[in-house]
Motif scaffolding. Structure first.
Motif, PDB file in Angstrom:
ATOM      1  N   VAL A   1      32.241  34.321  35.857  1.00 36.22           N
ATOM      2  CA  VAL A   1      32.782  33.310  34.950  1.00 36.22           C
ATOM      3  C   VAL A   1      32.384  33.696  33.536  1.00 36.22           C
ATOM      4  O   VAL A   1      31.201  33.920  33.258  1.00 36.22           O
ATOM      5  N   THR A   2      33.384  33.785  32.663  1.00 35.21           N
ATOM      6  CA  THR A   2      33.104  34.113  31.252  1.00 35.21           C
ATOM      7  C   THR A   2      33.607  32.974  30.380  1.00 35.21           C
ATOM      8  O   THR A   2      34.515  32.221  30.753  1.00 35.21           O
ATOM      9  N   ARG A   3      33.007  32.869  29.194  1.00 37.90           N
ATOM     10  CA  ARG A   3      33.356  31.794  28.263  1.00 37.90           C
ATOM     11  C   ARG A   3      33.654  32.400  26.899  1.00 37.90           C
ATOM     12  O   ARG A   3      32.942  33.280  26.429  1.00 37.90           O
ATOM     13  N   HIS A   4      34.691  31.863  26.280  1.00 38.14           N
ATOM     14  CA  HIS A   4      35.074  32.341  24.963  1.00 38.14           C
ATOM     15  C   HIS A   4      34.327  31.543  23.904  1.00 38.14           C
ATOM     16  O   HIS A   4      34.532  30.337  23.772  1.00 38.14           O
ATOM     17  N   THR A   5      33.432  32.206  23.208  1.00 39.83           N
ATOM     18  CA  THR A   5      32.674  31.531  22.152  1.00 39.83           C
ATOM     19  C   THR A   5      32.615  32.431  20.934  1.00 39.83           C
ATOM     20  O   THR A   5      32.189  33.578  21.018  1.00 39.83           O
ATOM     21  N   GLY A   6      33.053  31.901  19.838  1.00 41.72           N
ATOM     22  CA  GLY A   6      32.914  32.612  18.574  1.00 41.72           C
ATOM     23  C   GLY A   6      33.602  33.967  18.529  1.00 41.72           C
ATOM     24  O   GLY A   6      33.055  34.908  17.955  1.00 41.72           O
ATOM     25  N   GLY A   7      34.759  34.078  19.107  1.00 42.65           N
ATOM     26  CA  GLY A   7      35.511  35.318  19.004  1.00 42.65           C
ATOM     27  C   GLY A   7      35.191  36.359  20.063  1.00 42.65           C
ATOM     28  O   GLY A   7      35.757  37.443  20.036  1.00 42.65           O
ATOM     29  N   GLU A   8      34.280  36.045  20.982  1.00 42.85           N
ATOM     30  CA  GLU A   8      33.989  37.015  22.039  1.00 42.85           C
ATOM     31  C   GLU A   8      33.814  36.292  23.374  1.00 42.85           C
ATOM     32  O   GLU A   8      33.517  35.111  23.425  1.00 42.85           O
ATOM     33  N   TRP A   9      33.988  37.025  24.457  1.00 45.63           N
ATOM     34  CA  TRP A   9      33.833  36.495  25.798  1.00 45.63           C
ATOM     35  C   TRP A   9      32.440  36.845  26.293  1.00 45.63           C
ATOM     36  O   TRP A   9      32.047  37.995  26.280  1.00 45.63           O
ATOM     37  N   ARG A  10      31.710  35.825  26.712  1.00 38.53           N
ATOM     38  CA  ARG A  10      30.354  36.038  27.228  1.00 38.53           C
ATOM     39  C   ARG A  10      30.295  35.616  28.693  1.00 38.53           C
ATOM     40  O   ARG A  10      30.870  34.594  29.069  1.00 38.53           O
ATOM     41  N   THR A  11      29.544  36.360  29.481  1.00 41.26           N
ATOM     42  CA  THR A  11      29.394  36.033  30.895  1.00 41.26           C
ATOM     43  C   THR A  11      28.490  34.823  31.034  1.00 41.26           C
ATOM     44  O   THR A  11      27.362  34.813  30.540  1.00 41.26           O
ATOM     45  N   VAL A  12      28.990  33.800  31.720  1.00 39.94           N
ATOM     46  CA  VAL A  12      28.242  32.564  31.907  1.00 39.94           C
ATOM     47  C   VAL A  12      27.537  32.582  33.257  1.00 39.94           C
ATOM     48  O   VAL A  12      26.374  32.222  33.370  1.00 39.94           O
ATOM     49  N   ARG A  13      28.252  33.010  34.298  1.00 47.71           N
ATOM     50  CA  ARG A  13      27.701  32.933  35.649  1.00 47.71           C
ATOM     51  C   ARG A  13      28.301  34.051  36.493  1.00 47.71           C
ATOM     52  O   ARG A  13      29.486  34.365  36.374  1.00 47.71           O
ATOM     53  N   VAL A  14      27.473  34.612  37.342  1.00 47.37           N
ATOM     54  CA  VAL A  14      27.926  35.593  38.326  1.00 47.37           C
ATOM     55  C   VAL A  14      27.449  35.115  39.690  1.00 47.37           C
ATOM     56  O   VAL A  14      26.268  34.832  39.870  1.00 47.37           O
ATOM     57  N   ILE A  15      28.380  35.002  40.639  1.00 47.58           N
ATOM     58  CA  ILE A  15      28.036  34.534  41.981  1.00 47.58           C
ATOM     59  C   ILE A  15      28.350  35.649  42.967  1.00 47.58           C
ATOM     60  O   ILE A  15      29.466  36.167  43.003  1.00 47.58           O
ATOM     61  N   ASP A  16      27.352  35.996  43.765  1.00 46.48           N
ATOM     62  CA  ASP A  16      27.514  37.030  44.784  1.00 46.48           C
ATOM     63  C   ASP A  16      27.896  36.338  46.096  1.00 46.48           C
ATOM     64  O   ASP A  16      27.039  35.889  46.850  1.00 46.48           O
ATOM     65  N   GLY A  17      29.192  36.248  46.366  1.00 43.95           N
ATOM     66  CA  GLY A  17      29.694  35.552  47.540  1.00 43.95           C
ATOM     67  C   GLY A  17      29.215  36.135  48.862  1.00 43.95           C
ATOM     68  O   GLY A  17      28.767  35.389  49.745  1.00 43.95           O
ATOM     69  N   PRO A  18      29.283  37.475  49.056  1.00 40.68           N
ATOM     70  CA  PRO A  18      28.811  38.033  50.323  1.00 40.68           C
ATOM     71  C   PRO A  18      27.334  37.764  50.592  1.00 40.68           C
ATOM     72  O   PRO A  18      26.944  37.493  51.728  1.00 40.68           O
ATOM     73  N   ALA A  19      26.498  37.802  49.563  1.00 44.85           N
ATOM     74  CA  ALA A  19      25.070  37.493  49.749  1.00 44.85           C
ATOM     75  C   ALA A  19      24.892  36.019  50.113  1.00 44.85           C
ATOM     76  O   ALA A  19      24.059  35.679  50.960  1.00 44.85           O
ATOM     77  N   LEU A  20      25.691  35.160  49.490  1.00 43.84           N
ATOM     78  CA  LEU A  20      25.644  33.729  49.805  1.00 43.84           C
ATOM     79  C   LEU A  20      26.029  33.488  51.263  1.00 43.84           C
ATOM     80  O   LEU A  20      25.371  32.726  51.978  1.00 43.84           O
ATOM     81  N   LEU A  21      27.077  34.185  51.727  1.00 47.72           N
ATOM     82  CA  LEU A  21      27.487  34.057  53.122  1.00 47.72           C
ATOM     83  C   LEU A  21      26.417  34.592  54.074  1.00 47.72           C
ATOM     84  O   LEU A  21      26.182  34.024  55.142  1.00 47.72           O
ATOM     85  N   ALA A  22      25.746  35.698  53.686  1.00 49.04           N
ATOM     86  CA  ALA A  22      24.694  36.261  54.537  1.00 49.04           C
ATOM     87  C   ALA A  22      23.526  35.292  54.670  1.00 49.04           C
ATOM     88  O   ALA A  22      22.970  35.114  55.767  1.00 49.04           O
TER      89      ALA A  22
END
Length: 150
Positions: free
Chosen positions: A58-79
């Protein structure tokens, strides 16, 4: 300004998408993309994708640039969920074995109790020992080498 005076209205009320979600699956499916300004909608989409096994960014547009807000590792969550489910199944199996063993032990204890009550019943049906008024048994017995005594 009077009540009926004309005011300037915004004709386009849509907000620019400030959040962007990208879901990539490890099995080679094409990536899923979703852009909106609604944080709840992005959270819902990312949760759904992660539960399906996708790597979600998930990225967010702030001040003219896109910054990564959250990264979710789905396969690790399922494991992790699968490990928790396996542990839960193991604990249930152990509990079931313990319950079966307790039932067997309870049956054995009930059988032992029934035997003890049976023995007590046989003891109670024997005729009582004759006793004097003092409480001493009237039966004669042998004491050492001195012969019989009262």
């Amino acid at each position: 300004m009077s009540r009926n005076a004309r005011r300037g209205r915004i004709t386009d009320r849509r907000t620019d998408p400030t959040l962007y979600a990208l879901g990539e699956w490890p099995d080679g499916r094409p990536p899923a993309r979703y852009a909106t300004a609604d944080r709840a909608r992005i959270a819902s989409m990312t949760r759904r994708w992660a539960e399906a096994g996708a790597y979600v960014t998930v990225t967010r547009h702030t001040g003219g640039e896109w910054r990564t807000v959250r990264v979710i590792d789905g396969p690790a969550l399922l494991a992790v969920r699968e490990q928790a489910a396996a542990e839960d199944r193991r604990v249930r199996a152990v509990d079931r074995q313990l319950a079966e063993q307790a039932a067997r032990n309870g049956f054995a204890a009930a059988v032992d109790r029934a035997d003890a009550l049976d023995q007590l019943g046989r003891l109670m049906t024997r005729p009582p020992v004759g006793r004097l008024d003092t409480g001493r048994p009237t039966a004669r017995h042998v004491v050492g080498r001195r012969g019989t005594r009262d």
